[in-house]
Design a protein around this motif. Structure first.
Motif, PDB file in Angstrom:
ATOM      1  N   ASP A  29      76.737 -22.268 -45.759  1.00  0.00           N
ATOM      2  CA  ASP A  29      77.776 -21.280 -45.462  1.00  0.00           C
ATOM      3  C   ASP A  29      77.355 -19.866 -45.836  1.00  0.00           C
ATOM      4  N   GLY A  30      76.085 -19.670 -46.271  1.00  0.00           N
ATOM      5  CA  GLY A  30      75.572 -18.344 -46.576  1.00  0.00           C
ATOM      6  C   GLY A  30      75.806 -17.882 -47.995  1.00  0.00           C
ATOM      7  N   LEU A  31      76.429 -18.713 -48.848  1.00  0.00           N
ATOM      8  CA  LEU A  31      76.731 -18.322 -50.227  1.00  0.00           C
ATOM      9  C   LEU A  31      75.641 -18.804 -51.168  1.00  0.00           C
ATOM     10  N   GLN A  32      75.368 -17.960 -52.198  1.00  0.00           N
ATOM     11  CA  GLN A  32      74.473 -18.366 -53.261  1.00  0.00           C
ATOM     12  C   GLN A  32      75.190 -19.349 -54.178  1.00  0.00           C
ATOM     13  N   PRO A  33      74.447 -20.150 -54.982  1.00  0.00           N
ATOM     14  CA  PRO A  33      75.105 -21.036 -55.941  1.00  0.00           C
ATOM     15  C   PRO A  33      76.057 -20.264 -56.852  1.00  0.00           C
ATOM     16  N   ASP A  34      77.246 -20.823 -57.079  1.00  0.00           N
ATOM     17  CA  ASP A  34      78.308 -20.269 -57.924  1.00  0.00           C
ATOM     18  C   ASP A  34      78.961 -19.032 -57.326  1.00  0.00           C
ATOM     19  N   GLU A  35      78.607 -18.637 -56.093  1.00  0.00           N
ATOM     20  CA  GLU A  35      79.347 -17.582 -55.418  1.00  0.00           C
ATOM     21  C   GLU A  35      80.574 -18.173 -54.740  1.00  0.00           C
ATOM     22  N   LEU A  36      81.667 -17.405 -54.720  1.00  0.00           N
ATOM     23  CA  LEU A  36      82.924 -17.880 -54.163  1.00  0.00           C
ATOM     24  C   LEU A  36      83.382 -16.937 -53.072  1.00  0.00           C
ATOM     25  N   TYR A  37      83.910 -17.534 -51.997  1.00  0.00           N
ATOM     26  CA  TYR A  37      84.495 -16.757 -50.903  1.00  0.00           C
ATOM     27  C   TYR A  37      85.920 -17.246 -50.700  1.00  0.00           C
ATOM     28  N   MET A  38      86.869 -16.306 -50.559  1.00  0.00           N
ATOM     29  CA  MET A  38      88.257 -16.681 -50.331  1.00  0.00           C
ATOM     30  C   MET A  38      88.880 -15.715 -49.343  1.00  0.00           C
ATOM     31  N   GLU A  39      89.726 -16.264 -48.452  1.00  0.00           N
ATOM     32  CA  GLU A  39      90.490 -15.431 -47.548  1.00  0.00           C
ATOM     33  C   GLU A  39      91.896 -15.996 -47.448  1.00  0.00           C
ATOM     34  N   ALA A  40      92.876 -15.115 -47.204  1.00  0.00           N
ATOM     35  CA  ALA A  40      94.279 -15.517 -47.103  1.00  0.00           C
ATOM     36  C   ALA A  40      95.062 -14.388 -46.465  1.00  0.00           C
ATOM     37  N   ASP A  41      96.286 -14.701 -46.004  1.00  0.00           N
ATOM     38  CA  ASP A  41      97.148 -13.659 -45.450  1.00  0.00           C
ATOM     39  C   ASP A  41      97.636 -12.715 -46.542  1.00  0.00           C
ATOM     40  N   LEU A  42      97.874 -13.247 -47.759  1.00  0.00           N
ATOM     41  CA  LEU A  42      98.403 -12.445 -48.865  1.00  0.00           C
ATOM     42  C   LEU A  42      97.840 -12.966 -50.169  1.00  0.00           C
ATOM     43  N   VAL A  43      97.359 -12.042 -51.040  1.00  0.00           N
ATOM     44  CA  VAL A  43      96.852 -12.398 -52.356  1.00  0.00           C
ATOM     45  C   VAL A  43      97.571 -11.542 -53.397  1.00  0.00           C
ATOM     46  N   VAL A  44      98.128 -12.197 -54.431  1.00  0.00           N
ATOM     47  CA  VAL A  44      98.852 -11.510 -55.509  1.00  0.00           C
ATOM     48  C   VAL A  44      98.175 -11.848 -56.830  1.00  0.00           C
ATOM     49  N   ARG A  45      97.838 -10.782 -57.632  1.00  0.00           N
ATOM     50  CA  ARG A  45      97.226 -10.980 -58.946  1.00  0.00           C
ATOM     51  C   ARG A  45      98.260 -10.647 -60.014  1.00  0.00           C
ATOM     52  N   ASP A  46      98.501 -11.605 -60.935  1.00  0.00           N
ATOM     53  CA  ASP A  46      99.450 -11.422 -62.037  1.00  0.00           C
ATOM     54  C   ASP A  46      98.642 -11.368 -63.322  1.00  0.00           C
ATOM     55  N   ASP A  47      98.371 -10.110 -63.829  1.00  0.00           N
ATOM     56  CA  ASP A  47      97.551  -9.964 -65.028  1.00  0.00           C
ATOM     57  C   ASP A  47      98.258 -10.488 -66.262  1.00  0.00           C
ATOM     58  N   HIS A  49     100.261 -13.105 -66.590  1.00  0.00           N
ATOM     59  CA  HIS A  49     100.152 -14.554 -66.702  1.00  0.00           C
ATOM     60  C   HIS A  49      98.754 -15.056 -66.347  1.00  0.00           C
ATOM     61  N   LYS A  50      97.837 -14.125 -66.051  1.00  0.00           N
ATOM     62  CA  LYS A  50      96.460 -14.459 -65.705  1.00  0.00           C
ATOM     63  C   LYS A  50      96.400 -15.473 -64.560  1.00  0.00           C
ATOM     64  N   THR A  51      97.102 -15.155 -63.486  1.00  0.00           N
ATOM     65  CA  THR A  51      97.096 -16.018 -62.310  1.00  0.00           C
ATOM     66  C   THR A  51      96.802 -15.187 -61.075  1.00  0.00           C
ATOM     67  N   ILE A  52      96.245 -15.870 -60.091  1.00  0.00           N
ATOM     68  CA  ILE A  52      96.032 -15.288 -58.773  1.00  0.00           C
ATOM     69  C   ILE A  52      96.670 -16.236 -57.771  1.00  0.00           C
ATOM     70  N   THR A  53      97.532 -15.698 -56.936  1.00  0.00           N
ATOM     71  CA  THR A  53      98.239 -16.508 -55.945  1.00  0.00           C
ATOM     72  C   THR A  53      97.868 -16.027 -54.557  1.00  0.00           C
ATOM     73  N   ALA A  54      97.440 -16.987 -53.706  1.00  0.00           N
ATOM     74  CA  ALA A  54      97.098 -16.684 -52.312  1.00  0.00           C
ATOM     75  C   ALA A  54      98.021 -17.499 -51.419  1.00  0.00           C
ATOM     76  N   ARG A  55      98.541 -16.850 -50.364  1.00  0.00           N
ATOM     77  CA  ARG A  55      99.474 -17.522 -49.459  1.00  0.00           C
ATOM     78  C   ARG A  55      99.068 -17.257 -48.009  1.00  0.00           C
ATOM     79  N   GLY A  56      99.326 -18.272 -47.165  1.00  0.00           N
ATOM     80  CA  GLY A  56      99.111 -18.115 -45.729  1.00  0.00           C
ATOM     81  C   GLY A  56      97.684 -18.371 -45.295  1.00  0.00           C
ATOM     82  N   ASP A  57      97.413 -19.566 -44.734  1.00  0.00           N
ATOM     83  CA  ASP A  57      96.073 -19.935 -44.222  1.00  0.00           C
ATOM     84  C   ASP A  57      94.980 -19.622 -45.238  1.00  0.00           C
ATOM     85  N   VAL A  58      95.151 -20.172 -46.439  1.00  0.00           N
ATOM     86  CA  VAL A  58      94.186 -19.934 -47.513  1.00  0.00           C
ATOM     87  C   VAL A  58      92.936 -20.779 -47.281  1.00  0.00           C
TER      88      VAL A  58
END
Length: 743
Positions: A29-47, A49-58
């Motif tokens: 998929d073109g990624l190096q080891p331990d590299e991460l790729y993410m896509e979504a319609d909406l991403v919300v970061r809550d510092d 509570h230290k959470t990341i929420t992604a919604r819609g075709d994640v």
């Protein structure tokens, strides 16, 4: 939104920054080891509570795995990912897992899922109310079901043809096994078997220990029988299949099949054993209990690029063991030397062959299983030596071949009078010869192939019926030519070939090897030409005897004509007619062959492939004067869209034993509708107007299941075994032992 995605990627990747390995080649998929790729319609970061929420075709890709969902929550503090809504986890090997909700660790290796299902190789499917993913290779499922069958047709739900329901299922991909607890096997929606513990190979496994399809039958000989094969994979190169046969009337019988492949060859051995009394066709026991067994083994090995050796070991403790316990596929070739039906051969051989030479050294013995066979009358053949050599250059404009042969036969008893245990005839032969052949073609297309063959034999006979021994020798020769004139012409989309054939051969009077039997009559020594037939395969042989002991002499003319039609689409038809003429009557040939008179019987043969999936053949020998049929053979094989099968017909007015025979063998499989079908086969003795054996079956099959029910009737009497009736049931489930060939 793009900024949020970037922050999420940095956050997750940063959690592994301390452990990140040096850069290496990217994955698919073109990624190096331990590299991460993410896509979504909406991403919300809550510092807070230290959470990341992604919604819609994640979609998240990490270390060769892909996670898709409608919502994804990443808890940085605990290193936990929770995905909800049409969750899909795609592994690097392409396996897809589905769930309503999944909780995973931050490497997407371990976790818990509800509403879980997965599709494995061979279209096998696992589903469960809940699942625990221990690692990349181990899944635990609760209240689960397994099936390789389709669950919907034309977008409509479909009940699987067979399935396994269990309280708990463990899929271990490292061991390539699926384990079950409290398993219930259902066929066509009906529970047929409960197993507290059960396992089978993972569909991705190429070879794995486990149960194979059973055979269930009932007969008047053994009563109810259940045979359950179990495959034990001993190594990547060997396995053992044990098939205990449990019978209601007689003791159990154990069948086994061992296979091992070496770097230079392989061993294949079948065996069986029981400890029981003998029994008749009704299953009634008699006699003492004793060990009863059989062995059918073979091995073939390559020593180097020229030498190879091998063996077969075929023996049975009693003549009817294969009939009584219905052991199939017994009488077929396992080595270079063959025997007749209902006879076993044990042999050892070594062969050296290259472009210019051939050498074979062998020894074998035969066990007869026919009621009239007495093994002491069969010879021990040891050794049997055959050799030939060709010089690299032509000699006198043709190919020269040097031949040599030697054999020794030893018998314990003569077959002439079994009540007196008379000594059996022993013989030894050594042969050397030269065979020269060339070929010339004239400008008008006539082809002439001259040949010369000279041979010298030395014989030593002992234990003669009249007592003593005998040593003799002889010189033999034949010269002649094969002459053909092929003519061809195109007709539309076909080619027609007409080819007159003629062979001229001349030999001086041959010295036949003779001795005087116990009745005082002079007989020809014939150890290797007793069962030959005069047909299209021997019509143009200069010496029609296939062995060495008998030899055709005198002047003879073999004539015939061939015709062939070859269509461009692969269809073909061939026809041959011919006969043999000689200068004098030859009484060395048996009368039944049609070769004794000066003008032999007529030979007619034909074969054709008139359409795809159909082939037919026929060969007939007609009396030289009346044109009555002396021997006829015909057959066909067909594999058409609506049916497949075969038939064989044989009529012989005088077989090897001087008895008239006429029989018909046939079989067919005819589908009825999409899933059902019938099978039928049998062997009919037309001379006795009686069936030898009949089989009639019905089957059901689909993409993942086949059920066969076969009725078998044996009408012949084999020794003390009379007629027999049996019914066999066979259930074959896809991914459990073998594949289903659904048409």
């Amino acid at each position: 939104m793009l900024a949020g995605v970037a922050l999420a990627v940095l956050a997750v990747a940063g959690a592994h920054a301390q452990e990140k390995a040096p850069a290496s080649a990217p994955s698919a998929d073109g990624l190096q080891p331990d590299e991460l790729y993410m896509e979504a319609d909406l991403v919300v970061r809550d510092d807070a509570h230290k959470t990341i929420t992604a919604r819609g075709d994640v979609e998240v890709r990490y270390n060769g795995r892909t996670l898709r969902a409608q919502e994804l929550v990443y808890d940085e503090g605990r290193g936990v990912i929770t995905a909800r809504g049409d969750v899909q986890t795609i592994s690097a090997d392409g396996t897809v897992e589905y769930a309503d909700e999944v909780t995973l660790d931050d490497e997407m290796k371990a976790g818990v899922a509800t509403g879980f299902s997965t599709r494995m190789q061979d279209n096998a499917k696992l589903a469960a109310a809940s699942a625990i993913r221990r690692s990349d290779t181990v899944n635990e499922l609760n209240q689960a079901i397994y099936t390789p069958c389709e669950l919907c047709v034309n977008d409509k739900p479909k009940k699987p043809s067979w399935s396994i329901k269990a309280d708990k299922v463990v899929e271990d991909r490292d061991r390539q096994i699926v384990y079950y607890r409290n398993a219930v096997i259902q066929v066509l929606g009906v529970p047929v078997l409960y197993l507290p513990v059960f396992w089978h190979p993972d569909p991705e496994a190429t070879r794995k220990s486990g149960l194979l399809p059973p055979t269930i039958s009932a007969s008047n000989r053994r009563g109810f029988s259940y045979q359950q094969p179990y495959l034990i994979v001993l190594s990547p190169y060997s396995d053992l299949t044990l098939s205990p046969q449990i019978n209601s009337k007689v003791n159990p019988f154990l069948n086994g099949h061992y296979r091992k492949r070496f770097y230079s060859g392989q061993i294949d051995a079948r065996f069986g054993y029981t400890y029981d009394r003998d029994f008749d066709s009704s299953g009634d026991p008699f006699g003492d209990r004793t060990s009863r067994s059989y062995l059918l083994a073979s091995g073939a090995f390559r020593i180097d690029d020229k030498w190879r050796w091998g063996f077969t070991a075929e023996r049975a403790s009693d003549d009817y063991i294969f009939d009584k316990y219905e052991v199939g596929n017994v009488y077929h070739a396992r080595g270079p030397y063959l025997t007749d039906d209902r006879r076993l051969i044990s042999q050892i051989y070594s062969v050296r062959q290259d472009e210019r030479s051939y050498l074979s050294i062998a020894a074998f013995s035969i066990q007869g299983l026919r009621p009239t066979d007495v093994d002491r009358t069969f010879p021990l053949v040891a050794p049997l030596i055959e050799a030939r050599w060709e010089p690299q250059r032509n000699v006198l404009g043709g190919r020269l071949r040097v031949n040599a042969s030697a054999v020794a036969l030893t018998r314990d008893q003569s077959s002439e009078d079994l009540t007196q245990r008379l000594p059996g005839l022993d013989s030894r032969r050594a042969t050397g010869g030269l065979d020269w052949r060339s070929s010339y073609t004239s400008q008008i297309g006539v082809r002439v192939d001259p040949f010369v063959n000279v041979r010298a034999d030395a014989y030593s006979l002992s234990d003669l019926p009249t007592g003593g021994s005998k040593t003799t020798s002889r010189a033999l020769a034949v010269a002649g030519a094969d002459i053909t004139y092929p003519l061809y012409r195109r007709f539309g989309d076909s080619t027609v070939v007409l080819e007159p054939v003629m062979q001229v051969a001349v030999s001086p009077s041959a010295k036949q090897i003779t001795y005087v039997d116990y009745s005082g009559a002079t007989v020809y020594l014939d150890e290797d030409s007793r069962s030959f037939e005069f047909d299209e395969t021997t019509l143009f042989r200069a010496d029609k005897f296939p062995g060495f002991d008998l030899y055709e002499d005198g002047a003879r003319l073999n004539v015939g004509a061939r015709a062939s039609v070859l269509w461009d689409d692969g269809r073909r038809a061939e026809f041959l007619v011919g006969r043999s003429f000689r200068d004098a009557v030859n009484s060395v040939f048996p009368a039944r062959t049609g070769l004794q008179p000066r003008a032999s019987d007529w030979i007619v043969a034909a074969e054709a492939q008139p359409m795809k999936g159909l082939s037919v053949f026929s060969r007939v020998r007609l009396d030289s004067d009346s044109l009555d049929v002396e021997r006829a053979e015909a057959g066909a094989n067909f594999a058409l869209k609506r049916a497949s099968g075969y038939f064989r017909y044989l009529r012989d007015d005088s077989n090897v034993n001087g008895v008239k025979t006429e029989n018909l063998d046939l079989g067919t499989e005819v589908p009825i509708g999409q899933h059902w079908g019938v099978t039928a086969s049998g062997s009919l003795d037309l001379e006795q107007s009686a069936w030898i054996v009949r089989n009639l079956g019905v089957f059901y099959h689909d993409d993942c299941l086949r059920v066969d029910i076969i009725y078998r009737r044996e009408d012949t009497v084999v020794g003390r075994l009379g007629p027999s009736d049996s019914i066999a049931f066979r259930l074959t489930l896809a991914t459990l032992g073998e594949a289903i060939n659904a048409n």
